[in-house]
Design an enzyme around this catalytic site. Sequence first.
Site, PDB file in Angstrom:
ATOM      1  N   SER A   1      -7.419 -11.418   2.371  1.00  0.00           N
ATOM      2  CA  SER A   1      -7.653 -10.039   2.775  1.00  0.00           C
ATOM      3  C   SER A   1      -6.307  -9.356   3.026  1.00  0.00           C
ATOM      4  O   SER A   1      -5.465  -9.343   2.133  1.00  0.00           O
ATOM      5  CB  SER A   1      -8.559 -10.035   4.005  1.00  0.00           C
TER       6      SER A   1
ATOM      7  N   ASP B   1     -17.257  -9.098  -3.457  1.00  0.00           N
ATOM      8  CA  ASP B   1     -16.381  -8.457  -2.481  1.00  0.00           C
ATOM      9  C   ASP B   1     -16.282  -6.973  -2.798  1.00  0.00           C
ATOM     10  O   ASP B   1     -15.516  -6.566  -3.660  1.00  0.00           O
ATOM     11  CB  ASP B   1     -14.989  -9.093  -2.490  1.00  0.00           C
TER      12      ASP B   1
ATOM     13  N   HIS C   1     -16.457 -11.410   0.471  1.00  0.00           N
ATOM     14  CA  HIS C   1     -15.077 -11.484   0.954  1.00  0.00           C
ATOM     15  C   HIS C   1     -14.760 -12.918   1.429  1.00  0.00           C
ATOM     16  O   HIS C   1     -13.617 -13.295   1.549  1.00  0.00           O
ATOM     17  CB  HIS C   1     -14.960 -10.478   2.115  1.00  0.00           C
TER      18      HIS C   1
END
Length: 722
Positions: free
Chosen positions: A572, A655, A687
């Site tokens: 991320s 995602d 994610h």
Amino acid sequence: MARFFGAAAALAATASALTPEQFLSLPKRGVASANPAGTVAVFTTSQYSFETHKSKAVWQLLDLNTGNITDSGFSASDVNEIAWLPGTETGIIYINGTNDEVPGGVTLWIGDILRPSESKLVASLDAPFNGLKVAKTPSGDLHYLVNTLAYPNGTAYNPETAVTARTTARFYENIYTRHWDTWLTKQRYAVFGGSLPSNSSYSVTKPVLRNLLQGVNYTVTRPETPVQPFGGSGDYDISPDGSTYAFLTKATHLSKANFTASYIYLGPFDGSAPAVAINGPDSEAAKAGHEGASSVPTFSPDSSKLAYVQQDEDFYESDRLQLYVVDVKLEGSSVATSNWKALTATWDRWVESVQWAPDSKSIFTTGEDHALEKAYNIPIDGTLGGAPKNLTGLTSVAGVSVLPDSSLLVSASAIWTSRDYYIVSANGTKKDLFSSTTTDKALASLGPHLVSEIYTPSSPGFDQEIQSIVTLPSNFSSNKTYPLAFIIHGGPQGSNPIGWGSRWNTQVWADQGYVVVAPNPAGSTGFGQELTDRIQGNWGSYPYEDLVLAWNYVKENLSYVDTDNGIAAGASYGGYMTNWIQGQPLGREFKALVTHDGISNTLGAYGTEELWFIDHDYNGTVTTTDPNSAYTKWNPFNHIANFSTPQFIIHNSLDYRLPESDGLALFNVLQIKGVPSRFLNFPDENHWVLNPENSFFWHTEIFNWINHYSKGTPLDSEPIGE
Ligand SMILES: *[C@@H]1O[C@H](CO)[C@@H](O)[C@H](O)[C@H]1NC(C)=O
Ligand SMILES: *[C@@H]1O[C@H](CO)[C@@H](O)[C@H](O)[C@H]1NC(C)=O
Ligand SMILES: *[C@@H]1O[C@H](CO)[C@@H](O)[C@H](O)[C@H]1NC(C)=O
Ligand SMILES: *[C@@H]1O[C@H](CO)[C@@H](O)[C@H](O)[C@H]1NC(C)=O
Ligand SMILES: *[C@@H]1O[C@H](CO)[C@@H](O)[C@H](O)[C@H]1NC(C)=O
Ligand SMILES: *[C@@H]1O[C@H](CO)[C@@H](O)[C@H](O)[C@H]1NC(C)=O
Ligand SMILES: *[C@@H]1O[C@H](CO)[C@@H](O)[C@H](O)[C@H]1NC(C)=O
Ligand SMILES: *[C@@H]1O[C@H](CO)[C@@H](O)[C@H](O)[C@H]1NC(C)=O
Ligand SMILES: *[C@@H]1O[C@H](CO)[C@@H](O)[C@H](O)[C@H]1NC(C)=O
Ligand SMILES: *[C@@H]1O[C@H](CO)[C@@H](O)[C@H](O)[C@H]1NC(C)=O
Ligand SMILES: *[C@@H]1O[C@H](CO)[C@@H](O)[C@H](O)[C@H]1NC(C)=O
Ligand SMILES: *[C@@H]1O[C@H](CO)[C@@H](O)[C@H](O)[C@H]1NC(C)=O
């Protein structure tokens, strides 16, 4: 100097490493919920087997006197949720995930946690309701709340019985087409209220459930509770006397892709009037500048008060979370509120949960501090000056349950334990009940002696040092050196915790033969709002400089770390930072990089759904004409010329926060430039990688990559080639 959290006990060299397979096959124990009498607590344990390729989940009981754990006899594949039945010692009401009459529906049962074969079916619900909360009225009736998706007309939606559309079209006219891993449909989540009358001894009923969001008007955003994707039963509550409910929903006059604001609504359970917002525009709270997202509305045990948490800013998801309390009184069909008070204005930390003390005079909360989630007690008279005293120490609290004598049953974890249960008494004594490290063989070598913290200088403009958490391999020998694994956390408003990682577990990485250094640079939470806020408009500057300073410190001062053969990895924002590092001088100091679901091109990142996030963090929208905007200044793709360190890229199809095109573009660029690189995609993961088989593959291939470039072990031939 590294400050260790424990002294080495056993002979380290005999210790065995925690492998990915062992890690993924460990029992996962949930947060324990104590019964009203405070004698026993219930929690779920699930465990995946790489032999049967199946998960098994059971409800277990924790004896609060002895710490003994036993199976309750209730299977978690049968029973989705258990709530304690108010006014009983061990009575329960639970949601059974099957409904023999309505496919896709569920059923409510009343029983006793100690007598699993004696439950009684009390209600058939015609949709997949969940999030059960129950109150007992003075007359003995049970009032409950549950939630599920509902049609625009308010009727509960059951996907199994619903008419299937003849086209797969998805068709939109405003932003927020999808969120997290789900495309939006016309259905929205709603809270429903139902009753079980005591005069029929709660016998089987076809309940009439009332959608409590009906009657709430909107101009822009349709009300929805729980707020997706992470909202649950914490987004609503029922007063213990059953008379009043509270829920939160996002601001109905603001676009939900642009804003985070949400408000608390209160209404009478009998449905005589629609719910009304207590902290929306024009409220006392709004006038005092508190206009952001609300959370955890929670009634006091005596039903006279409501506590909740709210942020100030209406489009910043990482603004400080502060605690409020207000008196509530049902007068006819309206819920009157008075005596609204801010309780934690003097405390520069986040309030992340709310549990009332039995006497309704104080509130137990949890909040992050220096990489540890700690428990606190806050008086409700508004007299907290400065910061409250922490009630817990060297573990990260996952949840607490308040016992009748005001002590806390704590469910916690640390880098060396996936779950500890203990009781902290009001007088400060701690009684240990259970620790996975002593029970689960695979964890036997772990302990606080493997974990330390270091503090290193900050980039200019911040007057505290930056913390990094250091994890040693379980067979660590001070005579050896180990290559560095530099792990950068996501968020960016988040942290590398001293807690058990279920996805990024620093001990599992360390046990590949690395010293893991996991910094908490600018943008991190748990060190005060100033450090968190420093990252706005500065994604590539302060955090990067903090990381360089931490890396320099490790190279110069940690003799057991081999920085010449180090690797860096992150997911991320940590993936973005790894991509940023690839284009900067620090990138040349690593033998390999690993990026999981990270931004490579800041302009492409506008394909996200949460525009509030990027608009805030980049300090403006992508339409800016400023040639010096954060979009331009901190774009990893502006430094492609420098990309040269072997890089492993993971990017998942579900995602929607950071679409997979970013990972693919990065992979293509590295391939074109001839930089060794691999691309891993899971079509069914968002994610995060949650499926244990996928997670095993993820660990195996990442470790294969870093071990090859760091230690020269052979590279496998698993990937699909020409
Ligand atoms: C520690 O364990 C790793 C992985 O099992 C092994 O390669 C290494 O030789 C061990 N080191 C020591 C000092 O025992
Ligand atoms: C724990 O429970 C088991 C199973 O009921 C029982 O055999 C054992 O004696 C109990 N241990 C303690 C310490 O109470
Ligand atoms: C759950 O419901 C099914 C179907 O009615 C029933 O067979 C089962 O016994 C129930 N289990 C429990 C624990 O209530
Ligand atoms: C609400 O809409 C759904 C889907 O169109 C329909 O099945 C249901 O009957 C409607 N409910 C009411 C009360 O009209
Ligand atoms: C039972 O109680 C419910 C709710 O309080 C009430 O509506 C109903 O009339 C009562 N039924 C009888 C048979 O008294
Ligand atoms: C919602 O709008 C309707 C129609 O304008 C109005 O009658 C009603 O009072 C409004 N409800 C609330 C809770 O403001
Ligand atoms: C979203 O925010 C941007 C920037 O603040 C603004 O230009 C746009 O009009 C907003 N859109 C909506 C639907 O609120
Ligand atoms: C409070 O936190 C500090 C620092 O983490 C710790 O040393 C102390 O033991 C904690 N207090 C309690 C009561 O656990
Ligand atoms: C602290 O409180 C617990 C629970 O009330 C009690 O068992 C214990 O004896 C107390 N300890 C001290 C030192 O007062
Ligand atoms: C480290 O090396 C010294 C000298 O060779 C030896 O005496 C000592 O036992 C070693 N320590 C460990 C932990 O292996
Ligand atoms: C964000 O933008 C505002 C106005 O556009 C400016 O005043 C402020 O300094 C910027 N902040 C950062 C951190 O760039
Ligand atoms: C190494 O540690 C010393 C002593 O704490 C400190 O003065 C020095 O700045 C550190 N080196 C780096 C590169 O941070």
